[in-house]
Design a protein around this motif. Structure first.
Motif, PDB file in Angstrom:
ATOM      1  N   VAL A  23     -61.394 112.127 -41.794  1.00  0.00           N
ATOM      2  CA  VAL A  23     -61.633 111.150 -40.725  1.00  0.00           C
ATOM      3  C   VAL A  23     -62.934 111.538 -40.049  1.00  0.00           C
ATOM      4  O   VAL A  23     -63.138 112.713 -39.708  1.00  0.00           O
ATOM      5  N   ILE A  24     -63.818 110.565 -39.880  1.00  0.00           N
ATOM      6  CA  ILE A  24     -65.046 110.827 -39.116  1.00  0.00           C
ATOM      7  C   ILE A  24     -65.017 109.904 -37.904  1.00  0.00           C
ATOM      8  O   ILE A  24     -64.807 108.693 -38.040  1.00  0.00           O
ATOM      9  N   ALA A  25     -65.152 110.491 -36.730  1.00  0.00           N
ATOM     10  CA  ALA A  25     -65.042 109.718 -35.496  1.00  0.00           C
ATOM     11  C   ALA A  25     -66.132 110.146 -34.528  1.00  0.00           C
ATOM     12  O   ALA A  25     -66.606 111.279 -34.577  1.00  0.00           O
ATOM     13  N   ARG A  26     -66.513 109.193 -33.640  1.00  0.00           N
ATOM     14  CA  ARG A  26     -67.507 109.543 -32.615  1.00  0.00           C
ATOM     15  C   ARG A  26     -66.798 109.772 -31.290  1.00  0.00           C
ATOM     16  O   ARG A  26     -66.370 108.830 -30.628  1.00  0.00           O
ATOM     17  N   ALA A  27     -66.652 111.026 -30.949  1.00  0.00           N
ATOM     18  CA  ALA A  27     -66.028 111.383 -29.673  1.00  0.00           C
ATOM     19  C   ALA A  27     -67.123 111.433 -28.604  1.00  0.00           C
ATOM     20  O   ALA A  27     -68.309 111.449 -28.922  1.00  0.00           O
ATOM     21  N   LYS A  28     -66.694 111.442 -27.340  1.00  0.00           N
ATOM     22  CA  LYS A  28     -67.667 111.544 -26.234  1.00  0.00           C
ATOM     23  C   LYS A  28     -68.483 112.835 -26.373  1.00  0.00           C
ATOM     24  O   LYS A  28     -69.629 112.894 -25.954  1.00  0.00           O
ATOM     25  N   SER A  29     -67.853 113.855 -26.965  1.00  0.00           N
ATOM     26  CA  SER A  29     -68.519 115.156 -27.097  1.00  0.00           C
ATOM     27  C   SER A  29     -69.395 115.259 -28.353  1.00  0.00           C
ATOM     28  O   SER A  29     -70.042 116.269 -28.568  1.00  0.00           O
ATOM     29  N   GLY A  30     -69.392 114.220 -29.188  1.00  0.00           N
ATOM     30  CA  GLY A  30     -70.195 114.240 -30.410  1.00  0.00           C
ATOM     31  C   GLY A  30     -69.375 113.821 -31.619  1.00  0.00           C
ATOM     32  O   GLY A  30     -68.203 113.478 -31.485  1.00  0.00           O
ATOM     33  N   GLU A  31     -70.001 113.863 -32.784  1.00  0.00           N
ATOM     34  CA  GLU A  31     -69.316 113.405 -33.996  1.00  0.00           C
ATOM     35  C   GLU A  31     -68.284 114.444 -34.464  1.00  0.00           C
ATOM     36  O   GLU A  31     -68.558 115.649 -34.454  1.00  0.00           O
ATOM     37  N   LEU A  32     -67.112 113.950 -34.869  1.00  0.00           N
ATOM     38  CA  LEU A  32     -66.052 114.827 -35.368  1.00  0.00           C
ATOM     39  C   LEU A  32     -65.791 114.501 -36.827  1.00  0.00           C
ATOM     40  O   LEU A  32     -65.626 113.337 -37.175  1.00  0.00           O
ATOM     41  N   ALA A  49     -67.192 103.155 -34.759  1.00  0.00           N
ATOM     42  CA  ALA A  49     -66.436 102.933 -35.991  1.00  0.00           C
ATOM     43  C   ALA A  49     -65.791 104.244 -36.417  1.00  0.00           C
ATOM     44  O   ALA A  49     -66.455 105.278 -36.471  1.00  0.00           O
ATOM     45  N   ILE A  50     -64.500 104.195 -36.712  1.00  0.00           N
ATOM     46  CA  ILE A  50     -63.805 105.347 -37.294  1.00  0.00           C
ATOM     47  C   ILE A  50     -63.921 105.203 -38.805  1.00  0.00           C
ATOM     48  O   ILE A  50     -63.686 104.110 -39.343  1.00  0.00           O
ATOM     49  N   ARG A  51     -64.302 106.268 -39.473  1.00  0.00           N
ATOM     50  CA  ARG A  51     -64.432 106.225 -40.941  1.00  0.00           C
ATOM     51  C   ARG A  51     -63.279 106.980 -41.572  1.00  0.00           C
ATOM     52  O   ARG A  51     -63.056 108.150 -41.264  1.00  0.00           O
ATOM     53  N   LEU A  52     -62.536 106.296 -42.444  1.00  0.00           N
ATOM     54  CA  LEU A  52     -61.370 106.880 -43.110  1.00  0.00           C
ATOM     55  C   LEU A  52     -61.707 107.022 -44.583  1.00  0.00           C
ATOM     56  O   LEU A  52     -61.951 106.024 -45.266  1.00  0.00           O
ATOM     57  N   LYS A  53     -61.732 108.261 -45.078  1.00  0.00           N
ATOM     58  CA  LYS A  53     -62.189 108.509 -46.458  1.00  0.00           C
ATOM     59  C   LYS A  53     -61.034 108.935 -47.353  1.00  0.00           C
ATOM     60  O   LYS A  53     -60.247 109.805 -46.987  1.00  0.00           O
ATOM     61  N   LYS A  54     -61.000 108.312 -48.549  1.00  0.00           N
ATOM     62  CA  LYS A  54     -60.005 108.687 -49.560  1.00  0.00           C
ATOM     63  C   LYS A  54     -60.456 108.210 -50.934  1.00  0.00           C
ATOM     64  O   LYS A  54     -60.963 107.084 -51.058  1.00  0.00           O
ATOM     65  N   ASP A  55     -60.275 109.048 -51.939  1.00  0.00           N
ATOM     66  CA  ASP A  55     -60.604 108.709 -53.333  1.00  0.00           C
ATOM     67  C   ASP A  55     -62.033 108.172 -53.477  1.00  0.00           C
ATOM     68  O   ASP A  55     -62.252 107.173 -54.177  1.00  0.00           O
ATOM     69  N   GLY A  56     -62.968 108.757 -52.770  1.00  0.00           N
ATOM     70  CA  GLY A  56     -64.369 108.340 -52.857  1.00  0.00           C
ATOM     71  C   GLY A  56     -64.661 107.012 -52.172  1.00  0.00           C
ATOM     72  O   GLY A  56     -65.767 106.494 -52.258  1.00  0.00           O
ATOM     73  N   LYS A  57     -63.652 106.449 -51.496  1.00  0.00           N
ATOM     74  CA  LYS A  57     -63.861 105.174 -50.787  1.00  0.00           C
ATOM     75  C   LYS A  57     -63.798 105.415 -49.292  1.00  0.00           C
ATOM     76  O   LYS A  57     -63.203 106.387 -48.832  1.00  0.00           O
ATOM     77  N   GLU A  58     -64.399 104.482 -48.556  1.00  0.00           N
ATOM     78  CA  GLU A  58     -64.415 104.628 -47.102  1.00  0.00           C
ATOM     79  C   GLU A  58     -64.017 103.303 -46.446  1.00  0.00           C
ATOM     80  O   GLU A  58     -64.528 102.255 -46.823  1.00  0.00           O
ATOM     81  N   GLU A  59     -63.100 103.385 -45.491  1.00  0.00           N
ATOM     82  CA  GLU A  59     -62.734 102.193 -44.722  1.00  0.00           C
ATOM     83  C   GLU A  59     -63.200 102.411 -43.286  1.00  0.00           C
ATOM     84  O   GLU A  59     -63.126 103.528 -42.767  1.00  0.00           O
ATOM     85  N   LEU A  60     -63.642 101.317 -42.660  1.00  0.00           N
ATOM     86  CA  LEU A  60     -64.116 101.408 -41.283  1.00  0.00           C
ATOM     87  C   LEU A  60     -63.161 100.667 -40.350  1.00  0.00           C
ATOM     88  O   LEU A  60     -62.713  99.572 -40.674  1.00  0.00           O
ATOM     89  N   VAL A  61     -62.893 101.267 -39.215  1.00  0.00           N
ATOM     90  CA  VAL A  61     -62.114 100.597 -38.169  1.00  0.00           C
ATOM     91  C   VAL A  61     -62.955 100.619 -36.902  1.00  0.00           C
ATOM     92  O   VAL A  61     -63.395 101.688 -36.472  1.00  0.00           O
ATOM     93  N   ALA A  62     -63.162  99.435 -36.323  1.00  0.00           N
ATOM     94  CA  ALA A  62     -63.885  99.367 -35.045  1.00  0.00           C
ATOM     95  C   ALA A  62     -62.906  99.732 -33.944  1.00  0.00           C
ATOM     96  O   ALA A  62     -61.827  99.150 -33.862  1.00  0.00           O
ATOM     97  N   VAL A  63     -63.237 100.717 -33.124  1.00  0.00           N
ATOM     98  CA  VAL A  63     -62.385 101.038 -31.973  1.00  0.00           C
ATOM     99  C   VAL A  63     -63.182 100.891 -30.683  1.00  0.00           C
ATOM    100  O   VAL A  63     -64.365 101.209 -30.623  1.00  0.00           O
ATOM    101  N   SER A  64     -62.492 100.358 -29.670  1.00  0.00           N
ATOM    102  CA  SER A  64     -63.145 100.173 -28.360  1.00  0.00           C
ATOM    103  C   SER A  64     -62.745 101.302 -27.438  1.00  0.00           C
ATOM    104  O   SER A  64     -62.144 101.068 -26.388  1.00  0.00           O
ATOM    105  N   GLY A  65     -63.021 102.515 -27.844  1.00  0.00           N
ATOM    106  CA  GLY A  65     -62.650 103.689 -27.049  1.00  0.00           C
ATOM    107  C   GLY A  65     -61.182 104.029 -27.234  1.00  0.00           C
ATOM    108  O   GLY A  65     -60.447 103.327 -27.935  1.00  0.00           O
ATOM    109  N   GLY A  66     -60.760 105.119 -26.628  1.00  0.00           N
ATOM    110  CA  GLY A  66     -59.379 105.581 -26.757  1.00  0.00           C
ATOM    111  C   GLY A  66     -59.356 107.085 -26.942  1.00  0.00           C
ATOM    112  O   GLY A  66     -60.313 107.774 -26.577  1.00  0.00           O
ATOM    113  N   LEU A  67     -58.281 107.554 -27.532  1.00  0.00           N
ATOM    114  CA  LEU A  67     -58.109 109.009 -27.717  1.00  0.00           C
ATOM    115  C   LEU A  67     -57.788 109.335 -29.165  1.00  0.00           C
ATOM    116  O   LEU A  67     -57.034 108.599 -29.809  1.00  0.00           O
ATOM    117  N   LEU A  68     -58.340 110.427 -29.638  1.00  0.00           N
ATOM    118  CA  LEU A  68     -57.976 110.937 -30.967  1.00  0.00           C
ATOM    119  C   LEU A  68     -57.248 112.255 -30.754  1.00  0.00           C
ATOM    120  O   LEU A  68     -57.723 113.123 -30.009  1.00  0.00           O
TER     121      LEU A  68
END
Ligand code: ATP
Length: 134
Positions: A23-32, A49-68
């Motif tokens: 999972v690649i996410a942009r937190a307030k403190s930087g990229e995770l 955008a949250i990036r979800l990676k599996k089997d060489g593919k990537e799906e994007l989810v737009a998030v309007s803030g929140g908590l991980l």
């Protein structure tokens, strides 16, 4: 690559529930970048955008803030709003972008909440980016 469970939840209900490799996410403190066996963590998210990676593919989810949260080798994303590219109404996002831009232009003369308009603009641009229609 080892997988782990990711859940994305919005106030409307569950948006995503699956195993991913990263999972690649942009937190307030930087990229995770989160892989399996990550240490426990709670991080506030940017409008991004949250990036979800599996089997060489990537799906994007737009998030309007929140908590991980990372806990027990599971990632939970509690988002204020969350949409996959296919769920995004591009017309609506374009209108929201235009409205926010007009508000920002008028913000000097009129009593308009600049920060609020700026956030609305960020949400619209983020949706258009994820829908790939910027
Ligand atoms: P708008 O001004 O168009 O309502 P907004 O950024 O103020 O945009 P939000 O408050 O972030 O909207 O979201 C309210 C609900 O509408 C959420 O469930 C969100 O997923 C959904 N939503 C907002 N914009 C879109 C869009 N362009 N496509 C699909 N769903 C959207």
């Amino acid at each position: 690559m080892k997988t782990f469970k990711v859940s994305v939840v919005s106030p409307d209900g569950p948006v995503y529930d699956s195993e991913v490799e990263m999972v690649i996410a942009r937190a307030k403190s930087g990229e995770l970048g989160i892989l399996a066996n990550h240490i426990p963590l709670v991080a506030p998210l940017e409008i991004s955008a949250i990036r979800l990676k599996k089997d060489g593919k990537e799906e994007l989810v737009a998030v309007s803030g929140g908590l991980l949260e990372v806990r027990h080798d599971q990632v939970t994303i509690l988002a204020q709003a969350a949409e996959f590219a296919t769920d995004i109404d591009v017309e609506r996002a374009l209108k929201a972008k235009e409205r926010a831009e007009q508000r920002l232009q008028k913000a000097q003369q009129e009593h308009i909440d600049f920060r609020r308009a700026e956030m609305a603009l960020q949400r619209a641009i983020n949706r258009l980016t994820v829908a790939n229609k910027k």
